[in-house]
Design a protein around this motif. Structure first.
Motif, PDB file in Angstrom:
ATOM      1  N   ILE A   1       0.852  -1.184   0.000  1.00  7.98           N
ATOM      2  CA  ILE A   1       0.000   0.000   0.000  1.00  7.98           C
ATOM      3  C   ILE A   1       0.885   1.231   0.000  1.00  7.98           C
ATOM      4  N   ALA A   2       0.685   2.083  -1.003  1.00  8.65           N
ATOM      5  CA  ALA A   2       1.456   3.320  -1.127  1.00  8.65           C
ATOM      6  C   ALA A   2       0.578   4.493  -0.705  1.00  8.65           C
TER       7      ALA A   2
ATOM      8  N   LYS B   1      -5.102  -0.925  -7.369  1.00  8.65           N
ATOM      9  CA  LYS B   1      -6.385  -0.243  -7.221  1.00  8.65           C
ATOM     10  C   LYS B   1      -6.240   0.914  -6.237  1.00  8.65           C
ATOM     11  N   LEU B   2      -6.965   2.005  -6.535  1.00  7.73           N
ATOM     12  CA  LEU B   2      -6.937   3.182  -5.683  1.00  7.73           C
ATOM     13  C   LEU B   2      -8.023   3.125  -4.626  1.00  7.73           C
ATOM     14  N   ASP B   3      -7.704   3.676  -3.466  1.00  5.80           N
ATOM     15  CA  ASP B   3      -8.732   4.017  -2.497  1.00  5.80           C
ATOM     16  C   ASP B   3      -9.164   5.445  -2.832  1.00  5.80           C
ATOM     17  N   ILE B   4     -10.340   5.591  -3.398  1.00  7.42           N
ATOM     18  CA  ILE B   4     -10.789   6.895  -3.895  1.00  7.42           C
ATOM     19  C   ILE B   4     -10.859   7.929  -2.780  1.00  7.42           C
ATOM     20  N   ASN B   5     -11.099   7.494  -1.546  1.00 11.23           N
ATOM     21  CA  ASN B   5     -11.300   8.443  -0.442  1.00 11.23           C
ATOM     22  C   ASN B   5     -10.026   9.189  -0.058  1.00 11.23           C
TER      23      ASN B   5
ATOM     24  N   LEU C   1      -2.759   3.761  -2.816  1.00 11.49           N
ATOM     25  CA  LEU C   1      -2.724   2.791  -3.914  1.00 11.49           C
ATOM     26  C   LEU C   1      -2.404   1.416  -3.360  1.00 11.49           C
ATOM     27  N   GLY C   2      -3.299   0.460  -3.600  1.00 14.94           N
ATOM     28  CA  GLY C   2      -3.059  -0.921  -3.206  1.00 14.94           C
ATOM     29  C   GLY C   2      -2.520  -1.716  -4.383  1.00 14.94           C
ATOM     30  N   VAL C   3      -1.469  -2.483  -4.156  1.00 15.20           N
ATOM     31  CA  VAL C   3      -0.829  -3.266  -5.218  1.00 15.20           C
ATOM     32  C   VAL C   3      -0.813  -4.738  -4.811  1.00 15.20           C
ATOM     33  N   PHE C   4      -1.315  -5.570  -5.701  1.00 21.16           N
ATOM     34  CA  PHE C   4      -1.290  -7.020  -5.484  1.00 21.16           C
ATOM     35  C   PHE C   4      -0.422  -7.660  -6.560  1.00 21.16           C
ATOM     36  N   LEU C   5       0.447  -8.578  -6.150  1.00 24.56           N
ATOM     37  CA  LEU C   5       1.252  -9.322  -7.106  1.00 24.56           C
ATOM     38  C   LEU C   5       1.563 -10.704  -6.553  1.00 24.56           C
ATOM     39  N   MET C   6       1.964 -11.584  -7.472  1.00 24.84           N
ATOM     40  CA  MET C   6       2.334 -12.957  -7.133  1.00 24.84           C
ATOM     41  C   MET C   6       3.807 -13.140  -7.487  1.00 24.84           C
ATOM     42  N   PRO C   7       4.713 -12.687  -6.637  1.00 23.49           N
ATOM     43  CA  PRO C   7       6.131 -12.749  -6.979  1.00 23.49           C
ATOM     44  C   PRO C   7       6.736 -14.120  -6.703  1.00 23.49           C
ATOM     45  N   ILE C   8       7.784 -14.420  -7.436  1.00 18.89           N
ATOM     46  CA  ILE C   8       8.556 -15.634  -7.137  1.00 18.89           C
ATOM     47  C   ILE C   8       9.379 -15.401  -5.874  1.00 18.89           C
ATOM     48  N   ASP C   9       9.946 -14.195  -5.747  1.00 17.18           N
ATOM     49  CA  ASP C   9      10.717 -13.816  -4.561  1.00 17.18           C
ATOM     50  C   ASP C   9       9.788 -13.040  -3.625  1.00 17.18           C
ATOM     51  N   ARG C  10       9.258 -13.698  -2.604  1.00 15.81           N
ATOM     52  CA  ARG C  10       8.281 -13.069  -1.694  1.00 15.81           C
ATOM     53  C   ARG C  10       8.993 -12.349  -0.545  1.00 15.81           C
ATOM     54  N   ASP C  11       9.842 -11.415  -0.888  1.00 17.63           N
ATOM     55  CA  ASP C  11      10.582 -10.633   0.097  1.00 17.63           C
ATOM     56  C   ASP C  11       9.918  -9.257   0.199  1.00 17.63           C
ATOM     57  N   GLY C  12       9.188  -9.013   1.281  1.00 13.55           N
ATOM     58  CA  GLY C  12       8.457  -7.757   1.428  1.00 13.55           C
ATOM     59  C   GLY C  12       9.351  -6.544   1.483  1.00 13.55           C
TER      60      GLY C  12
END
Length: 295
Positions: free
Chosen positions: A206-207, A251-255, A259-270
């Motif tokens: 989330i940005a 997807k944006l939170d209009i309020n 910005l919410g970002v969803f992905l399926m990475p091979i390297d799941r390093d947050g």
């Protein structure tokens, strides 16, 4: 030393061409974005850099000799470098069709613009370096050439998303068919198998924009596509073609503009994902400045 003094024009042109080419080489990088490709793309762009440096350097003795047709050659060079921009745009657009997560038109246009602009910087460096070498002394040209290399190195990269927003990892939640990143709704996932896979391997970010200008930049579809492309390129992507439920999305939170970002990475390093997100280039086409409007 005597040869340098007696051939001041030739010495100035050589110094100008040398620093012009060095400037182009310094600005030429092959990284995860794969432009230019190695080695043939480098050969093309270094060759164009030599041509640009030669045009900028030779223009000085031509103008000092009152041969004003040199301006015509510079205008022809400008047309040639616009063709370079078109070439890069067309090439990357064709390659983009084969990407699992495309760059997008805005990202490609930004890359093409950079290639054109850097050739003009080479012309400027070669022109001013040669001019100082001819009008004053060769060592003044050398000093300006070193200054030009420093400036080029300092400003070879523009702003990044980290300049306008903060980012943090967020929980990926699957509630029935609904997919959430934190409290931001992303999409509907119908297949039960895909729901289980997303719950197991999904990564969310989330940005939060720091200003109104940053909020508009994150809302730009071209900037969001660039974010998804860079994240997928560096972290990898756990999907193949024909799997729309696993494609990265934002997807944006209009309020509040988050910005919410969803992905399926091979390297799941947050932590790594956060750093990648903050270092994605901020596209010129995404920059809006409503705060500076007179109203």
């Amino acid at each position: 030393m005597r040869l340098i003094i007696e051939n001041q024009f030739l010495t100035g042109v050589i110094i100008g061409v040398l620093y012009g080419v060095l400037t182009r080489i310094m600005l030429l990088r092959t990284d995860y974005r794969q432009y230019p490709t190695y080695p043939h793309g480098r050969i093309i762009h270094i060759s164009l850099g030599v041509i640009a440096a030669g045009l900028g350097a030779v223009a000085v003795p031509s103008l000092l000799g009152k041969d004003y047709t040199a301006v015509t050659f510079l205008s022809l060079a400008a047309q040639q470098f616009r063709d370079v921009r078109n070439m890069e745009r067309e090439t990357l657009s064709k390659l983009d069709e084969m990407e699992l997560v495309p760059r997008g038109a805005s990202y490609i246009e930004g890359i093409a613009m950079v290639f054109e602009g850097r050739n003009y910087l080479v012309i400027f460096t070669a022109f001013v370096t040669t001019l100082l070498s001819v009008l004053f002394a060769w060592y003044w040209g050398v000093l300006f050439g070193l200054l030009a290399l420093f400036i080029s190195f300092r400003f070879r990269s523009g702003k990044t998303v980290g300049a306008i927003a903060d980012v943090r990892c967020a929980e990926v939640r699957v509630e029935g068919p609904n997919l959430y990143v934190g409290d931001i709704y992303i999409m509907n996932v119908g297949l039960e198998e895909s729901q289980k896979l997303i719950a197991k391997r999904g990564l969310g970010l989330i940005a939060t924009p720091r200003s109104t200008n940053g909020r508009l930049a994150l809302a730009n579809l071209g900037q969001r596509q660039a974010l998804l492309h860079d994240l997928s390129t560096i972290l990898g992507i756990y999907r193949d073609s024909g799997e729309p439920s696993l494609i990265p999305l934002s997807k944006l939170d209009i309020n509040d503009g988050r910005l919410g970002v969803f992905l399926m990475p091979i390297d799941r390093d947050g932590t790594k994902a956060e750093k990648v997100f903050l270092n994605v280039p901020l596209l010129e086409s995404a920059i809006k400045m409503p705060n500076q409007a007179k109203i």
